[in-house]
Design an enzyme around this catalytic site. Structure first.
Site, PDB file in Angstrom:
ATOM      1  N   GLY A 264       4.971  10.059  -8.471  1.00 43.96           N
ATOM      2  CA  GLY A 264       5.962   9.077  -8.891  1.00 43.96           C
ATOM      3  C   GLY A 264       6.625   8.303  -7.767  1.00 43.96           C
TER       4      GLY A 264
ATOM      5  CG  ASP B  55       9.035  10.735  -5.634  1.00 41.93           C
ATOM      6  OD1 ASP B  55       8.326  10.223  -4.736  1.00 41.93           O
ATOM      7  OD2 ASP B  55       8.755  11.825  -6.172  1.00 41.93           O
TER       8      ASP B  55
ATOM      9  CB  SER C 195       7.523  12.003  -2.157  1.00 40.86           C
ATOM     10  OG  SER C 195       6.477  11.189  -2.663  1.00 40.86           O
TER      11      SER C 195
ATOM     12  CG  ASN D   2      -0.200   8.955   2.710  1.00 40.10           C
ATOM     13  OD1 ASN D   2      -0.726   8.033   2.083  1.00 40.10           O
ATOM     14  ND2 ASN D   2       0.413   9.971   2.133  1.00 40.10           N
TER      15      ASN D   2
ATOM     16  N   PRO E 119      -7.370   7.490  -4.716  1.00 41.10           N
ATOM     17  CG  PRO E 119      -7.461   5.213  -5.279  1.00 41.10           C
ATOM     18  CD  PRO E 119      -6.510   6.376  -5.122  1.00 41.10           C
TER      19      PRO E 119
ATOM     20  CG  ASP F  30      -8.938 -12.759   0.928  1.00 36.06           C
ATOM     21  OD1 ASP F  30      -9.972 -13.390   1.294  1.00 36.06           O
ATOM     22  OD2 ASP F  30      -8.062 -13.260   0.211  1.00 36.06           O
TER      23      ASP F  30
ATOM     24  CB  THR G  56      -6.438 -16.666   1.503  1.00 33.35           C
ATOM     25  OG1 THR G  56      -6.809 -15.793   0.424  1.00 33.35           O
ATOM     26  CG2 THR G  56      -7.036 -18.046   1.231  1.00 33.35           C
TER      27      THR G  56
ATOM     28  CG  HIS H 112      -1.038   5.378  -0.418  1.00 37.50           C
ATOM     29  ND1 HIS H 112      -1.639   5.793   0.759  1.00 37.50           N
ATOM     30  CD2 HIS H 112      -1.930   4.542  -1.007  1.00 37.50           C
ATOM     31  CE1 HIS H 112      -2.837   5.220   0.866  1.00 37.50           C
ATOM     32  NE2 HIS H 112      -3.030   4.455  -0.180  1.00 37.50           N
ATOM     33  CG  ASP H 113       6.672   6.920  -3.063  1.00 36.61           C
ATOM     34  OD1 ASP H 113       6.575   8.167  -3.203  1.00 36.61           O
ATOM     35  OD2 ASP H 113       7.746   6.304  -3.219  1.00 36.61           O
TER      36      ASP H 113
ATOM     37  CG  HIS I 262      -7.871  -3.900  -1.574  1.00 26.32           C
ATOM     38  ND1 HIS I 262      -8.923  -3.047  -1.799  1.00 26.32           N
ATOM     39  CD2 HIS I 262      -6.802  -3.092  -1.352  1.00 26.32           C
ATOM     40  CE1 HIS I 262      -8.512  -1.791  -1.736  1.00 26.32           C
ATOM     41  NE2 HIS I 262      -7.224  -1.787  -1.472  1.00 26.32           N
ATOM     42  CB  THR I 263      -5.616 -10.793  -2.356  1.00 28.72           C
ATOM     43  OG1 THR I 263      -5.766 -12.161  -1.990  1.00 28.72           O
ATOM     44  CG2 THR I 263      -4.152 -10.521  -2.656  1.00 28.72           C
TER      45      THR I 263
ATOM     46  NE  ARG J  18      -3.872   2.158   2.305  1.00 29.13           N
ATOM     47  CZ  ARG J  18      -4.053   2.929   3.392  1.00 29.13           C
ATOM     48  NH1 ARG J  18      -3.440   2.641   4.533  1.00 29.13           N
ATOM     49  NH2 ARG J  18      -4.859   3.968   3.321  1.00 29.13           N
TER      50      ARG J  18
HETATM   51  C1  HEM Z   1      -9.397   1.243  -6.291  1.00 34.61           C
HETATM   52  C2  HEM Z   1      -9.058   2.140  -5.443  1.00 34.61           C
HETATM   53  C3  HEM Z   1      -8.569   1.864  -4.038  1.00 34.61           C
HETATM   54  C4  HEM Z   1      -9.162   2.299  -2.901  1.00 34.61           C
HETATM   55  C5  HEM Z   1     -10.406   3.148  -2.785  1.00 34.61           C
HETATM   56  C6  HEM Z   1      -8.376   1.800  -1.797  1.00 34.61           C
HETATM   57  C7  HEM Z   1      -8.626   2.044  -0.454  1.00 34.61           C
HETATM   58  C8  HEM Z   1      -8.018   1.389   0.606  1.00 34.61           C
HETATM   59  C9  HEM Z   1      -8.373   1.563   1.987  1.00 34.61           C
HETATM   60  C10 HEM Z   1      -9.409   2.545   2.531  1.00 34.61           C
HETATM   61  C11 HEM Z   1      -7.604   0.701   2.708  1.00 34.61           C
HETATM   62  C12 HEM Z   1      -7.635   0.497   4.221  1.00 34.61           C
HETATM   63  C13 HEM Z   1      -6.591   1.333   4.926  1.00 34.61           C
HETATM   64  C14 HEM Z   1      -6.667   1.202   6.407  1.00 34.61           C
HETATM   65  O1  HEM Z   1      -7.765   1.282   6.975  1.00 34.61           O
HETATM   66  O2  HEM Z   1      -5.620   1.023   7.042  1.00 34.61           O
HETATM   67  C15 HEM Z   1      -6.764  -0.011   1.799  1.00 34.61           C
HETATM   68  C16 HEM Z   1      -5.861  -0.978   2.153  1.00 34.61           C
HETATM   69  C17 HEM Z   1      -4.938  -1.517   1.285  1.00 34.61           C
HETATM   70  N1  HEM Z   1      -4.774  -1.162  -0.046  1.00 34.61           N
HETATM   71 FE1  HEM Z   1      -6.061  -0.103  -1.168  1.00 34.61          FE
HETATM   72  N2  HEM Z   1      -7.330   1.061  -2.282  1.00 34.61           N
HETATM   73  C18 HEM Z   1      -7.393   1.089  -3.654  1.00 34.61           C
HETATM   74  C19 HEM Z   1      -6.477   0.523  -4.518  1.00 34.61           C
HETATM   75  C20 HEM Z   1      -5.301  -0.101  -4.116  1.00 34.61           C
HETATM   76  C21 HEM Z   1      -4.200  -0.441  -4.984  1.00 34.61           C
HETATM   77  C22 HEM Z   1      -4.140  -0.108  -6.480  1.00 34.61           C
HETATM   78  C23 HEM Z   1      -3.260  -1.060  -4.200  1.00 34.61           C
HETATM   79  C24 HEM Z   1      -1.889  -1.593  -4.560  1.00 34.61           C
HETATM   80  C25 HEM Z   1      -1.331  -1.607  -5.724  1.00 34.61           C
HETATM   81  C26 HEM Z   1      -3.799  -1.137  -2.860  1.00 34.61           C
HETATM   82  C27 HEM Z   1      -3.189  -1.769  -1.799  1.00 34.61           C
HETATM   83  C28 HEM Z   1      -3.728  -1.874  -0.542  1.00 34.61           C
HETATM   84  C29 HEM Z   1      -3.200  -2.765   0.500  1.00 34.61           C
HETATM   85  C30 HEM Z   1      -2.066  -3.762   0.347  1.00 34.61           C
HETATM   86  C31 HEM Z   1      -3.966  -2.528   1.648  1.00 34.61           C
HETATM   87  C32 HEM Z   1      -3.778  -3.175   3.015  1.00 34.61           C
HETATM   88  C33 HEM Z   1      -2.843  -2.287   3.837  1.00 34.61           C
HETATM   89  C34 HEM Z   1      -2.410  -2.849   5.176  1.00 34.61           C
HETATM   90  O3  HEM Z   1      -2.841  -3.931   5.582  1.00 34.61           O
HETATM   91  O4  HEM Z   1      -1.589  -2.183   5.834  1.00 34.61           O
HETATM   92  N3  HEM Z   1      -5.017  -0.516  -2.838  1.00 34.61           N
HETATM   93  N4  HEM Z   1      -7.029   0.441   0.504  1.00 34.61           N
HETATM   94 CA   LIG Z   2       5.982   9.881  -4.614  1.00 37.85          CA
HETATM   95 CA   LIG Z   3      -5.805 -13.584  -0.107  1.00 37.10          CA
END
Ligand code: HEM
Ligand SMILES: [Ca+2]
Ligand SMILES: [Ca+2]
Length: 309
Positions: A48, A50, A52, A71, A141, A224, A227, A42-43, A171-172, A38
């Site tokens: 980019g 980088d 930041s 963040n 987003p 998820d 798993t 975000h970075d 999000h898996t 994540r």
């Molecule tokens: C489609 C738009 C997306 C939205 C609206 C979104 C939103 C979120 C939100 C709200 C969380 C929970 C954060 C928290 O409560 O701590 C989350 C977790 C996460 N997101 Fe997304 N996300 C999106 C796309 C992505 C993408 C593209 C990636 C990676 C390439 C990603 C990777 C992750 C990961 C790995 C977590 C788990 C973080 C953790 O367990 O520390 N997300 N996301």
């Molecule tokens: Ca950056």
């Molecule tokens: Ca999984």
């Protein structure tokens, strides 16, 4: 400009040091892999890949990127593993490896370690000379956006709908804090306590996880639940079965632009992995800085000139 052998002469143990450090860290702290995936997203999506996002605020730059609201929930384990890798690399080859390359490489290795696909990471990024919390909102987003808004966030940066869906397969693994989905499980609407598109069993489970989230805002649920620690395609099956946690997750399974990809990935993990790999390779080189556009930081949380605003 970037290439996989960038540190072959100048820091031959780069890959080994990253690999050993992530392995030790992930074994004791399983939140590391989702946390860094994540953080990397975000970075990269904010001006980019980088590093930041790693800068800490100080008196000269009081609103660094990581202090932006969106963040604040980034995992402490993710920041920590970067510090550990950087410390080891500064002993082996001082002043050579950029923080942005460390994040890119560590993300790949951690995704692989928890069951995800391998992809090559090209190296040679420089670290940013700015970090500004004010830039975060316009780039990221959020779960309550419409699918139009989410798609726009990605296409504006040159990512296709397919790449967006594949990357969101991230999000898996990992967690989401209760406040992100609380509106779906209590007082949803005038006619319904809970979001009717969410499976009643999930609603029940989430209510029990989140019952005192106001007094304990650290309460979080698995993204998820089937798993939670394994990088696989279960997320897409969840989305189709009313088990998507965020409103945005559920929308992916409904919107005619995204649903076909969700259906494909739900039944074909290899198709998901192939598209995830392609999208991550693209994300990994998004707006990277090279040459004089950046620097190799000696500490990942500080510009080399600490007075930099
Ligand atoms: C489609 C738009 C997306 C939205 C609206 C979104 C939103 C979120 C939100 C709200 C969380 C929970 C954060 C928290 O409560 O701590 C989350 C977790 C996460 N997101 Fe997304 N996300 C999106 C796309 C992505 C993408 C593209 C990636 C990676 C390439 C990603 C990777 C992750 C990961 C790995 C977590 C788990 C973080 C953790 O367990 O520390 N997300 N996301
Ligand atoms: Ca950056
Ligand atoms: Ca999984």
């Amino acid at each position: 400009k970037l290439n996989v052998d960038y540190y072959k002469q100048t820091c031959p143990d780069f890959q080994k040091i990253v690999m050993e450090t992530i392995y030790t860290k992930q074994s004791t702290s399983p939140a590391t892999a989702p946390g860094i995936l994540r953080l990397f997203f975000h970075d990269c999506i904010t001006d980019g890949c980088d590093a930041s996002i790693l800068i800490s605020s100080n008196a000269y730059n009081p609103h660094a990127e990581r202090d932006a609201d969106l963040n604040l929930s980034l995992s402490g384990d993710a920041f920590d593993v970067i510090v550990k890798i950087k410390n080891a690399l500064e002993l082996a080859c001082p002043g050579v490896v950029s923080c942005s390359d460390i994040v890119a490489q560590a993300t790949r290795d951690l995704v692989k370690m928890v069951g995800g696909p391998y992809y090559p990471v090209r190296l040679g990024r420089k670290d940013s000379l700015e970090s500004d919390a004010a830039k975060v909102d316009e780039n990221l987003p959020t779960p309550k956006m419409t699918m139009d808004q989410i798609i726009e966030k990605f296409t504006r940066k040159g990512f296709t709908v397919k790449e967006m869906v594949a990357m969101t397969g991230a999000h898996t693994i990992g967690f989401t804090h209760c406040k992100e989905f609380i509106g779906r499980i209590y007082n949803f609407s005038a006619t319904s306590d809970a979001d009717p598109t969410m499976h009643p069993k999930l609603v029940e489970g989430l209510r029990s996880v989140c019952h005192n989230y106001t007094s304990d805002p650290t309460m979080a649920a698995f993204n998820d639940m089937r798993t939670p620690g394994r990088f696989d395609n279960a997320y897409f099956q969840n989305v189709l079965n009313g088990l998507g946690l965020l409103t945005s997750d559920s929308l992916l399974g409904v919107d005619p632009r995204t649903k076909p990809y969700v259906e494909l990935y739900a039944k074909d993990q290899q198709a998901f992995f192939n598209d995830f790999v392609n999208a991550m390779e693209k994300l990994s080189v998004f707006q990277v800085k090279t040459g004089r556009q950046g620097e190799v930081r000696s500490r990942c949380d500080q510009f080399n000139n600490i007075n930099r605003a």
